[in-house]
Each structure stands twice: as structure tokens, then as C-alpha cells.
Scaffold this motif. Structure first.
Motif, short mmCIF file in Angstrom:
data_model
loop_
_atom_site.label_atom_id
_atom_site.label_comp_id
_atom_site.label_asym_id
_atom_site.label_seq_id
_atom_site.Cartn_x
_atom_site.Cartn_y
_atom_site.Cartn_z
N GLY A 390 0.78 -1.24 0.00
CA GLY A 390 0.00 0.00 0.00
C GLY A 390 0.80 1.28 0.00
N PHE A 391 1.94 1.31 0.66
CA PHE A 391 2.67 2.58 0.74
C PHE A 391 3.16 3.05 -0.62
CE2 PHE A 391 4.11 2.81 5.45
CZ PHE A 391 2.78 2.90 5.82
N GLU A 392 3.69 2.09 -1.43
CA GLU A 392 4.24 2.54 -2.71
C GLU A 392 3.12 3.03 -3.64
OE1 GLU A 392 4.45 -0.37 -1.36
OE2 GLU A 392 3.63 -1.83 -2.75
N THR A 393 1.96 2.37 -3.56
CA THR A 393 0.87 2.85 -4.43
C THR A 393 0.37 4.21 -3.95
OG1 THR A 393 -0.55 1.43 -3.11
CG2 THR A 393 -0.07 0.69 -5.33
N MET A 396 2.77 6.72 -5.26
CA MET A 396 2.53 6.90 -6.71
C MET A 396 1.28 7.74 -6.93
SD MET A 396 4.33 4.58 -8.62
CE MET A 396 4.83 2.89 -8.60
N ASP A 397 0.27 7.46 -6.14
CA ASP A 397 -0.98 8.17 -6.28
C ASP A 397 -0.79 9.67 -6.04
OD1 ASP A 397 -3.76 7.88 -6.82
OD2 ASP A 397 -4.13 8.46 -4.71
N PHE A 418 11.46 9.05 -7.02
CA PHE A 418 10.94 9.53 -8.30
C PHE A 418 11.89 10.59 -8.84
CE2 PHE A 418 7.45 8.51 -5.46
CZ PHE A 418 6.62 7.71 -6.24
N VAL A 419 12.08 10.58 -10.15
CA VAL A 419 12.82 11.70 -10.75
C VAL A 419 11.81 12.58 -11.47
CG1 VAL A 419 14.58 12.38 -12.42
CG2 VAL A 419 14.92 10.35 -11.01
#
Ligand code: ASP
Ligand code: MG
Length: 447
Positions: A390-393, A396-397, A418-419
Motif C-alpha cells: 500500500g505505501f508505494e501505491t 505513486m498516487d 521519483f525523478v
């Protein structure tokens, strides 16, 4: 025993030196106190060295004279007794005539390092003399007798451990052991240093060497924040970080701690506490071996990132392609920070442009090369183990409105990066702050 390090601003004036002295003697416990040069001094010494490199001794002398005047003012304010003022004045006069003596000789990086070392030598002598004037049972130990680097310019930890213990044993029973941050000897016995900002590193090395109860890094900031307070509103101090999380954050722009210095502390399991000289009772941030599951700790960004993409159909099903690409970076001594790969291409980031054109020329032999400058890495640090769904999504969100050039996840269990273009940095940091720290679902930050 604890090791306490005070940075340049914390010893930046006579008053600050008095405040630091009061702070370190308040509990009567023995401790090692590592000091930086007074703020601005190392930069001034760099300036002096620059003049000498350019064979302009008059320029160097002007700067030295101005610096000397400043120090003479500091000692007027620092000492209460003529005895200690005169003693310190004599020491300073000798220091400054030593600095002037360099203009007569050949000037190389060896002399430069000797000059750069004087800032810490001066500040530690001033503070030790002040403590002695105050009747404190203090002694000055020279970092040059304890800290050494090896042939690869890396700290020689076994040597440091042995010599630090030796120095403490040779000087038993003191309350305060003052020493210099930053400066050391190298493998050839010459005066050298641990690079700019290296006093944190000294403190962590000494703390690890004596297996200190705790290493305290005192600065003028209130611990580490969960996002960049200059850019994002409503950031909060982070109370606890796991060593790896702190290492990620230190690299990614949280300037509070020198990135390499966490290693020795982690290795010996000594906790590092970040504290604020301006607000000594505030809890600060503790960095230790505890990993808190289910917690996102902080967001940080690093500017001046260059993204290089290499596309090649030759990569398809071929082995050895990545090695060839990486070898080019190795040849030009440029370290790669992030990578993303697909079957037909690879993108990497670097933060040092000095060899960029050489690198690009070589890479062109292997495929089509694209370069994006003025990028930044935004990283989220915390429990990002894959089990922690869940954390990575969520991260991303948060980025859904922002053009993302690269993503890196899975390199460690503590980071997703993230770049993005530097122009989008503010928006990215704000969006992550909103989503990660104000979200009231099950993945909210817990600590
Ligand atoms: N005085 C040195 C510098 O300014 C080391 C330090 O402050 O950490 O870089
Ligand atoms: Mg510093």
C-alpha cells in the motif's frame, strides 16, 4: 561516555561558545566534545588557500588580517580574566603568523590542507581555554593523534579505535575531552581532512571507536523534518529513524547530517541523536537500530540531477550490456544514483556533471542517448518492504498530476524514489506531504 558534536554556528560567536560550555557541563558527566571551526572560518581559509595557489600573497594577507581582527574581538568577549585572554591571544597570534608564513613557500594541496585544519585547531583551543578559565576539568585531545585515513582516503577504523582509547587512557579523570572535528592525518602521516562538513563524521567515528552510549550532533535546526520546511508547510520533526532511513535521507538532501557518517555508528550500534543548540530541551531526532514497521518517516529531494537514457535494440536478450554502460561511468569516476531498466533501454541519474560530455560520447557507441538536466530526485523514506502493501501505491498516487521521468522501488526496503523536473519539485513535495502524512486510512504515519 557520550560524544557530542557542535557545528560551526553552535560555536559561531563568543556567546555561542559560552552557551555550548554551559550545555556540556550541565550534567557533570564525562564526555568527548567534537567541535567544528567557527562558522565562516573554513570558507575563509579556503579563500586564503585560493590566493596562495594564485601566487597572490597580498590577497591572502588581507584576508588573514581581517580574520585575525575578528578573532581578537571574539576573545575580548569570551574571557573574563586577563590571564586567559592573554594566553589565548598569544596562541592566536602564533596561529595567524603561521598562516602568514605559507606565502613564502611552494603552495600545494599539502599546504592547503594544513591551512584548512587551523579553523578547528583554533576553535577547540578557544573553548578549552574558556572551560579551564571556568574551572572545568577539561583537556584538549588532538584529533591528529586519533583520526587517520587509509590509502583510499577512508577512515582507518582500527587505528582510530586503538588511538582514541589510548588517548583517553593516557588522560584519565577529565570531565570534558575536547577535540577537533573534520581534521585527521592521512596514510602518509600528513595533515588531511574528512572533507567539508566532516565534523559529523569525526563524532560518529569517535563514538563508534569508544562504543559510546550515544553520539549527539548539535546543530541550529530542530532535528530532521518529515519534509523540506523551506518548501512545504506543516512539516513535523521526525522523532526516530532507522539507520538506513537516515542514510537515505542524508543523501537525498536532508542536509542535517553528513551522509557517510551514519555507517560507523550503525556498525557499532551506537545511537545518533540530532539536537538543537537553540532549543536544547527539544527532543530532536534519534537514529538507531529500531525499524518501525508500517511507518513512513519522511520525504526529501535532491536537486541538480541529470538523467541519462540509453536506448538500444542491442540490449534485447544480450548479456553484458549493462556492464559496458556502467564501466563508462566507472572510467569517468562518476557515481550513478538511480537506475531504471527495460528490455531495450536503461536510464540512470548522476549528480556530478564534470565528465558529462565524455560519458555521453562513449555511451553513444552503444545506443541512442538522451540527457535531461535540471531534474530532481524526490524520495520517500520509511517502511517500504514489499510485505507492507500500500505505501508505494499511495506514494505513486500522490504523484498522479506530476510528470515523472523515472521511478525506483525495491532497491532497498526503505525507499521509493521519483525523478521529476526541478520545476515540479514543490508540487511533488506538497502532494506527498498531503497524501502520506495527512491521509487517514490504514497506512497513515504512526509515530
Ligand atoms: N569546518 C569544516 C567545514 O566547514 C567541517 C565541519 O564544519 O563539519 O566544512
Ligand atoms: Mg556541518
Amino acid at each position: 561516555m557520550k560524544v557530542l558534536k557542535f557545528g560551526g554556528t553552535s560555536v559561531g560567536s563568543a556567546q555561542r561558545m559560552k552557551d555550548v560550555s554551559a550545555l556540556i557541563t550541565s550534567d557533570g558527566q564525562p564526555k568527548i566534545v567534537v567541535l567544528s571551526a567557527m562558522s565562516g572560518t573554513t570558507n575563509t581559509l579556503v579563500e586564503i588557500a585560493d590566493y596562495l595557489y594564485k601566487k597572490n600573497p597580498e590577497g591572502a594577507h588581507d584576508v588573514i588580517n581581517r580574520l585575525e581582527l575578528k578573532y581578537m574581538e571574539h576573545i575580548q568577549e569570551l574571557y573574563n580574566t586577563e590571564e586567559w585572554r592573554a594566553k589565548t591571544e598569544k596562541f592566536l597570534r602564533e596561529e595567524f603568523s603561521y598562516l602568514r608564513s605559507f606565502s613564502k613557500s611552494l603552495f600545494t594541496s599539502f599546504e592547503e590542507k594544513v591551512i584548512l585544519a587551523q579553523g578547528e585547531i583554533i576553535s577547540t583551543n578557544m573553548v578549552t581555554n574558556y572551560l579551564l578559565e571556568q574551572g572545568v576539568n577539561a583537556v584538549l585531545l588532538s584529533a591528529l593523534d586519533m583520526v587517520r585515513t587509509d590509502k583510499n582516503a577512508e577512515p582507518d577504523f582500527n587505528y582510530i579505535r586503538e588511538k582514541t582509547q589510548e588517548q583517553l587512557e593516557a588522560n584519565p579523570g577529565y570531565e570534558i575531552y575536547v577535540t577537533q572535528g573534520f581534521i585527521c592525518r592521512n596514510a602518509y602521516g600528513e595533515i588531511d581532512n574528512l572533507l567539508r562538513g566532516g565534523s559529523d563524521y569525526t563524532a560518529c567515528l569517535l563514538g563508534a571507536a569508544i562504543e559510546a552510549e550515544e553520539i549527539q550532533i548539535w546543530t541550529d535546526i530542530d532535528g530532521m523534518h518529515n519534509n523540506d520546511p523551506r518548501i512545504v508547510e506543516g512539516t513535523e520533526p521526525v522523532r526516530q529513524l532507522y539507520f538506513e532511513e537516515a542514510a537515505e535521507l542524508a543523501y537525498f538532501g536532508a542536509k542535517i547530517l553528513h551522509p557517510t557518517c551514519i555507517q560507523p555508528a550503525k556498525f557499532s550500534g551506537v545511537p545518533v541523536r540530532l539536537l538543537n543548540t537553540m532549543d536544547p530541551t527539544a527532543p530532536g531526532t534519534i537514529i538507531n537500530n529500531q525499524m518501525h514497521r508500517g511507518t513512513i518517516k519522511a520525504v526529501a529531494a535532491k536537486d541538480n540531477i541529470i538523467c541519462i537514457g540509453i536506448q538500444s535494440s542491442r540490449m534485447l536478450l544480450a548479456h553484458g550490456f549493462l556492464r559496458k554502460v556502467f564501466e563508462i561511468f566507472e572510467t569517468y569516476k562518476t557515481s550513478i544514483d538511480m537506475i531504471a531498466t527495460s528490455e531495450v533501454g536503461v536510464s540512470v541519474t548522476i549528480d556530478n556533471q564534470s565528465q558529462l560530455s565524455n560519458i555521453i560520447d562513449e555511451l553513444k557507441k552503444y545506443g541512442t542517448v538522451t540527457v535531461d538536466k535540471d531534474m530532481c530526485i524526490v524520495c520517500v523514506v520509511g517502511d517500504l518492504t514489499s510485505q507492507n502493501v500500500g505505501f508505494e501505491t499511495l506514494a505513486m498516487d500522490a504523484m498522479k498530476q506530476i510528470p515523472v521521468r523515472m521511478i525506483s522501488y525495491g532497491g532497498s526496503a526503505h525507499n521509493i524514489s521519483f525523478v521529476v523536473a526541478e520545476a515540479d519539485k514543490k508540487r511533488a513535495l506538497q502532494a506527498l506531504q498531503e497524501t502520506l502524512f495527512k491521509y487517514d486510512g490504514h497506512v497513515r504515519r504512526q509515530s
